[in-house]
Design an enzyme around this catalytic site. Structure first.
Site, mmCIF file in Angstrom:
data_model
loop_
_atom_site.group_PDB
_atom_site.id
_atom_site.type_symbol
_atom_site.label_atom_id
_atom_site.label_comp_id
_atom_site.label_asym_id
_atom_site.label_seq_id
_atom_site.Cartn_x
_atom_site.Cartn_y
_atom_site.Cartn_z
ATOM 1 N N LYS A 94 0.834 -1.226 0.000
ATOM 2 C CA LYS A 94 0.000 0.000 0.000
ATOM 3 C C LYS A 94 0.855 1.257 0.000
ATOM 4 O O LYS A 94 0.585 2.223 0.699
ATOM 5 C CB LYS A 94 -0.982 -0.025 1.173
ATOM 6 C CG LYS A 94 -1.920 -1.241 1.132
ATOM 7 C CD LYS A 94 -2.964 -1.236 2.218
ATOM 8 C CE LYS A 94 -3.952 -2.390 2.092
ATOM 9 N NZ LYS A 94 -3.371 -3.740 2.231
ATOM 10 N N ARG A 95 1.903 1.246 -0.820
ATOM 11 C CA ARG A 95 2.812 2.372 -0.886
ATOM 12 C C ARG A 95 2.177 3.554 -1.598
ATOM 13 O O ARG A 95 1.307 3.379 -2.462
ATOM 14 C CB ARG A 95 4.101 1.990 -1.622
ATOM 15 C CG ARG A 95 4.870 0.820 -1.025
ATOM 16 C CD ARG A 95 5.243 1.038 0.425
ATOM 17 N NE ARG A 95 6.286 0.117 0.861
ATOM 18 C CZ ARG A 95 6.198 -0.684 1.922
ATOM 19 N NH1 ARG A 95 5.126 -0.698 2.692
ATOM 20 N NH2 ARG A 95 7.212 -1.457 2.246
#
Lengths: 299, 299
Positions: free
Chosen positions: A105-106
Site C-alpha cells: 500500500k505504498r
C-alpha cells in the site's frame, strides 16, 4: 505482456481466483518452521522460520490458488532478515506457479513513488550494476497523494508486465469515515474509482481487463455493483473474506466482466486451519473450498 | 516522555527546526562514499555506499539540524542490504544527536498497521526473543484507511515516546485533486486535519503540542493559517522547501504555537550542494541558511 492477460491466462489454467494472503507472525508459525530455525541471532532465526512457514503453506495450497499476496509489514518488522525472507517467499511462490502480489500500500510524491516502483517491480541502477527489485507481479498502492503520485508506480509495474491495485474501498470498519460520503459531495471511493479507470484505460489487455486494478473490500458487498460500473475494466483485489467477515457468495458482481476480473484474498481463514492442525497440509482444504466457491460464482 | 516535549527540548537546545531529508540515490552519492564500497555483491556495495554517504551528510549538517528524515523507499529499493543501511543511518543520526523520522507514509488495516508500528517504533516478539524495530523517533502515516487504521501506528509510537506525522496536505502538484475540495463538500485536508486533532488531543505534552503531528506541504503557504487553526496542537512536518519550490519565509503561521510547532524538511536543496562540490562539508552552509531562516521566523 499486459498483466491482465497474464492473470487471465493463469486464472483459466488454474481454475482459481484465490490469492493466498501471507501475513506471517513469528509467534504463530507452523511447528516444523519453528524447529527449522535452530541457530543464529533472533531476527535471522525469525526470518528463516517465517520463510519456511510461508514456503510450506505455499506448497500445500498452491494447487487451489492463482496468487500469493505478501503483506510487506509482516516481513519489514524483522528488519533486513525480514526483507530477505520476503524475497525468498516471493521466489517460492513464483516457483509454485503463483503470481506474487506485494501488498505494501505504498504511496508518496512522484520522485519517491518512482523509488517504490524500483523496489517492487523494477530495478535500481548503481555505479556497480543494477539491483533487481522484488520482481512482484502486482503491487497495492495508496492513492491519497493523487494521480501524479500513482503514475510512477503504475509505470514501473507496466514496464515489467506487472499490475497495480489501487485502494478504493478497504475492509476495515473505520474506512467509511474517510472513503465514504464526504461533506455534501459524493463518496471518496467513487472519485478513487474514477482515478483507477483513468489510469488503466490505456493498458487494457486482449482479455478486456486493464493492468490497473482496485482493492475493493469483500466486507462491503453492497458497494460492488456500483464500483464495477465505475471500473468496468479493473481487476478487483478483494480482501476481507473469512476472518474479517466477507462472504464469497456475495461477490458475484465483481466477476461480471469475466473470471479474471476479481481475486479473492484470504489469509487467516486458510492459514489458521494449518496452525490449529500443526501442519501446512491442513490449509489445502479451506483454500480449495474458497477456490470452488469463487469459481462457481464466476462461471 | 511525550514526543512533543522531546522535540521541544531538542529544538530549544539546537536552535533548529531543520529536518535533513535523506533520500539516497546510488547514482548520486558523494565520491568518498562510492570509493568506500570497494567489494562485494552489487546490492551490498550500494547499501554500504548509501550508509557512508548519509553518515557524512549527517556529520556535516548535524549542527544546523534537529532531525533526519529518512525516506524509506530509497533504502527499500536495495533490498535487505538497503534495510540494513537504513538501520545504520538511523543509528548515525541518533549518534549525532538528531531525532530520526522514518518517512514511509505507511497505512493499512488495523491488524497490519500494528505490524508497521512494530517495524518502525516498536518491537516484534518471536519464540527466540524480541526483534527490535527501527527505533524511529517519529514516523509518517497515510490516513486514507481511517481512524481505526491510524490508531495502532499512533499507539506504537506513543508507547515508545515517539510521534506520528499524518499526511494532511502533501507537496506534489497532483495532491489538490484528491486532498482538496471534493464534490460540493469541504476539502479532504480539512477532514484529515480534524482527524489529526482528534488523535492527538489526549497526548498533549507540557509544551502544549501533541505527539500526533501533520505533514503539511511548504509548497501551499496559503493553506497554513487555516490548517493551523484546525490543528492548534499539532507539530507540522513541512516538506517541499527548496527544490520543490516552498519558501521558508512564507511558513510563519505554522510556528504560531511556538518554535517546536513546525519542522522544515529539506533534502535536495541541502544535499545537492554537497554533490556539486564533491564533499559532504558543502552541505553545511545551505543547512545553516535554512536553520537561520526558520529560527528567525519562529522567534
Amino acid at each position: 505482456v499486459n498483466f491482465a492477460d497474464r492473470l487471465a491466462a493463469a486464472v483459466a489454467e488454474r481454475r482459481s481466483q484465490v490469492a493466498l494472503g501471507l501475513d506471517p507472525d513469528a509467534t504463530r508459525l507452523l511447528p516444523d518452521a519453528v524447529a527449522s530455525a535452530d541457530e543464529g541471532p533472533v531476527a535471522e532465526r525469525a526470518g528463516r522460520a517465517v520463510t519456511e512457514h510461508c514456503r510450506r503453506l505455499i506448497e500445500a495450497t498452491a494447487p487451489a490458488c492463482v496468487a500469493a499476496k505478501l503483506q510487506l509489514a509482516c516481513f519489514e518488522r524483522l528488519g533486513a532478515p525480514g526483507w530477505r525472507a520476503l524475497a525468498e517467499v516471493a521466489a517460492a511462490a513464483r516457483g509454485a506457479g503463483l503470481l506474487v502480489i506485494a501488498d505494501g500500500k505504498r504511496g508518496d510524491v512522484p520522485h519517491t513513488a518512482a523509488a517504490y516502483g524500483q523496489a517492487l517491480t523494477g530495478e535500481t541502477p548503481t555505479p556497480w550494476g543494477t539491483v533487481q527489485g522484488l520482481g512482484a507481479d502486482a503491487v497495492t498502492a495508496n492513492p491519497l497523494l493523487g494521480r501524479d503520485a500513482l503514475e510512477p508506480i503504475v509505470s514501473a509495474a507496466r514496464a515489467a508486465g506487472a499490475g497495480t491495485f489501487v485502494l478504493v474501498r478497504t475492509s476495515n470498519p473505520g474506512a467509511t469515515a474517510l472513503q465514504g460520503p464526504h461533506g455534501d459531495g459524493r463518496p471518496l471511493y467513487e472519485k478513487l474509482a474514477g482515478l483507477v479507470d483513468e489510469l488503466g484505460k490505456d493498458a487494457v489487455g486482449r482479455c478486456g481487463l486493464s493492468d490497473v486494478g482496485a482493492v475493493v473490500a469483500a466486507t462491503q458487498p453492497e458497494l460492488i455493483a456500483s464500483l464495477r460500473e465505475l471500473m468496468p475494466r479493473a481487476v478487483f483485489l478483494m480482501p476481507g473474506v473469512g476472518a474479517q467477515g466477507g462472504q464469497v457468495d456475495l461477490l458475484g458482481a465483481a466477476f461480471s466482466p469475466g473470471p479474471a476480473a476479481a481475486l479473492v484474498a484470504a489469509s487467516r481463514s486458510i492459514v489458521d486451519e494449518a496452525l490449529e492442525a500443526g501442519r501446512a497440509e491442513a490449509a489445502r482444504e479451506p483454500a480449495e473450498r474458497l477456490r470452488e466457491a469463487a469459481w462457481q460464482l464466476s462461471g
